[in-house]
Design a protein around this motif. Structure first.
Motif, PDB file in Angstrom:
ATOM      1  N   ALA A 114      -7.492   5.020   0.258  1.00 38.88           N
ATOM      2  CA  ALA A 114      -7.828   6.444   0.202  1.00 38.88           C
ATOM      3  C   ALA A 114      -9.327   6.648   0.013  1.00 38.88           C
ATOM      4  O   ALA A 114      -9.935   7.535   0.641  1.00 38.88           O
ATOM      5  CB  ALA A 114      -7.046   7.107  -0.931  1.00 38.88           C
TER       6      ALA A 114
ATOM      7  N   LEU B  64      -3.611   1.185  -2.337  1.00 39.19           N
ATOM      8  CA  LEU B  64      -3.517   2.579  -1.913  1.00 39.19           C
ATOM      9  C   LEU B  64      -4.768   3.355  -2.311  1.00 39.19           C
ATOM     10  O   LEU B  64      -5.289   4.157  -1.528  1.00 39.19           O
ATOM     11  CB  LEU B  64      -2.274   3.224  -2.528  1.00 39.19           C
ATOM     12  N   THR B  65      -5.274   3.101  -3.519  1.00 39.11           N
ATOM     13  CA  THR B  65      -6.463   3.812  -3.978  1.00 39.11           C
ATOM     14  C   THR B  65      -7.686   3.447  -3.155  1.00 39.11           C
ATOM     15  O   THR B  65      -8.470   4.317  -2.747  1.00 39.11           O
ATOM     16  CB  THR B  65      -6.716   3.503  -5.460  1.00 39.11           C
TER      17      THR B  65
ATOM     18  N   THR C 105     -11.105   5.896   3.267  1.00 39.33           N
ATOM     19  CA  THR C 105     -10.893   6.993   4.222  1.00 39.33           C
ATOM     20  C   THR C 105     -11.806   8.168   3.905  1.00 39.33           C
ATOM     21  O   THR C 105     -12.417   8.767   4.800  1.00 39.33           O
ATOM     22  CB  THR C 105      -9.426   7.426   4.191  1.00 39.33           C
ATOM     23  N   GLY C 106     -11.900   8.514   2.621  1.00 33.79           N
ATOM     24  CA  GLY C 106     -12.804   9.594   2.237  1.00 33.79           C
ATOM     25  C   GLY C 106     -14.256   9.254   2.520  1.00 33.79           C
ATOM     26  O   GLY C 106     -15.031  10.110   2.981  1.00 33.79           O
TER      27      GLY C 106
ATOM     28  N   THR D 101       0.823  -1.211   0.000  1.00 33.46           N
ATOM     29  CA  THR D 101       0.000   0.000   0.000  1.00 33.46           C
ATOM     30  C   THR D 101       0.857   1.261   0.000  1.00 33.46           C
ATOM     31  O   THR D 101       0.533   2.244  -0.677  1.00 33.46           O
ATOM     32  CB  THR D 101      -0.932  -0.001   1.220  1.00 33.46           C
TER      33      THR D 101
ATOM     34  N   SER E 228       2.010   5.795  10.173  1.00 34.13           N
ATOM     35  CA  SER E 228       0.971   4.771  10.300  1.00 34.13           C
ATOM     36  C   SER E 228       0.761   4.370  11.749  1.00 34.13           C
ATOM     37  O   SER E 228      -0.376   4.179  12.196  1.00 34.13           O
ATOM     38  CB  SER E 228       1.337   3.542   9.455  1.00 34.13           C
TER      39      SER E 228
END
Length: 389
Positions: free
Chosen positions: A231, A227-228, A234-235, A64, A90
């Motif tokens: 993200a 990673l995408t 999280t959003g 990630t 992290s």
């Protein structure tokens, strides 16, 4: 003396039959060996979960964060420095989230009985059709209680060692978390060492290039996906938390974090979040219509994320079909519990991307894909049937 053509033809047929039988036996033995290997691998993963679970989590975390390390490397930041910074960040994030969420989560766990009573009272108007069934159930329970012999007493066996068991679980969790972050730090700081080792394992230059290309493609696609998705989740958690805070929901931070974490479980995670938010909203607000605004808002956010944001950002190529997702979640939750369920879909994506790069495993990747890539048109099927006939 002339050779008999009939005898030579029969010998050729027998030779072909023997070769076909040998190939069938070889295929059967290979299939049995593969099945035995899979059973042994599942056995090892189940009984060695205290070792394999943190190791696989460390690899997923390293994958990630790899795009960020690579980006910083292009700008002159050493891998060791960027890896240390990212892992420390992290650790701070996880520790802060655990500290902020521990209080509200413990309160919710301690108040589960009162939440159940409040929800029962709240939904009392919906229980009228089922009152007769509940009365029969209570009567059966009363008969069961009175049917016991008067001289028989219930014996409750108290479990000993509760504190020691809790301390052992906390110590085990702390050890696993430490392994995850330390191992991910070494993986990120090692740079291209693993790629060099892989290249050194092959002799010819063609094999070296092919192996390096496959490894780089798999690493790039999986790291981009993880990673995408992290993200996006999280959003999503941030939007849901802010929206529930605007609606007046108690502990909106908990529900935002739960939405972000559970969204790693497609379908199941979103449904779980909606049900939890519905229960808390029904006991927190005065009117049922207003209480239903909270789960409706969560449902709207999940629809926008699942149908528009994730397909547009991640792409359709790495989508997994729903059957494979449910099977993977069920399997890994049985194997490693809730942590295994969270890792199910990322591991499934890892398997799919790896299979797509090898011709012998391409059919497995095609099976895991959301859309069938090798669709045969009806006209082609009919033409094939005519030719066969």
């Amino acid at each position: 003396m002339k050779a008999d053509p009939t005898a030579s033809g029969a010998g050729a047929v027998e030779s072909q039959d023997s070769r076909a039988e040998a190939r069938a036996d070889t295929h059967l033995i290979r299939s049995l060996l593969v099945g035995i290997f899979i059973l042994l691998a599942v056995y090892a993963l189940y009984f060695g979960r205290s070792f394999f679970m943190p190791v696989i989590l460390a690899f997923l975390l390293a994958l990630t964060l790899t795009p960020i390390v690579r980006f910083l490397r292009k700008h002159g930041v050493p891998d060791a420095l960027s890896a240390t910074f990212l892992v420390l960040l992290s650790v701070i994030f996880v520790a802060s989230a655990g500290y902020l969420l521990s209080g509200p989560v413990i309160d919710l766990i301690n108040n589960t009985s009162s939440i159940g009573l409040q929800l029962t009272e709240r939904l009392a108007q919906l229980k009228q059709p089922f009152e007769r069934i509940m009365q029969i159930s209570h009567q059966l329970e009363a008969l069961t209680e009175t049917s016991q012999e008067p001289g028989v007493q219930r014996v409750a066996v108290a479990q000993s060692g509760i504190l020691s068991s809790a301390a052992s679980n906390i110590l085990s969790a702390g050890t696993s978390i430490t392994i995850v972050f330390v191992l991910s730090l070494f993986l990120l700081a090692s740079g291209t060492m693993f790629y060099e080792k892989i290249v050194q394992s092959f002799s010819s230059l063609t094999e070296k290039k092919r192996a390096l290309r496959v490894v780089y493609d798999v690493e790039r696609e999986i790291s981009h996906y993880l990673l995408t998705v992290a993200a996006i989740n999280t959003g999503l958690g941030t939007v849901i938390g802010l929206g529930l805070w605007g609606l007046g929901m108690p502990n909106p931070l908990v529900w935002g974090a739960a939405a972000a974490l559970l969204n790693f479980l497609p379908y199941v995670g979103a449904l779980t979040t909606i049900l939890l938010v519905t229960v808390i909203a029904l006991i927190s607000f005065d009117t049922v219509p207003y209480a239903l605004l909270a789960p409706a808002f969560v449902l709207l956010c999940d629809i926008v994320e699942g149908q528009f944001v994730t397909p547009m950002v991640v792409g359709r190529r790495l989508e997994i079909n729903a059957v494979a997702i449910f099977i993977a979640i069920a399997f890994w939750s049985w194997l490693w519990g809730f942590v295994g369920a969270l890792m199910a879909v990322p591991l499934l994506v890892v398997i799919k991307v790896f299979c797509d790069h090898f011709d012998g495993l391409r059919h497995v990747g095609n099976f895991l894909a959301a859309q069938h890539t090798g669709v045969v048109e009806d006209e082609e099927i009919s033409d094939t049937e005519k030719a066969a006939g």
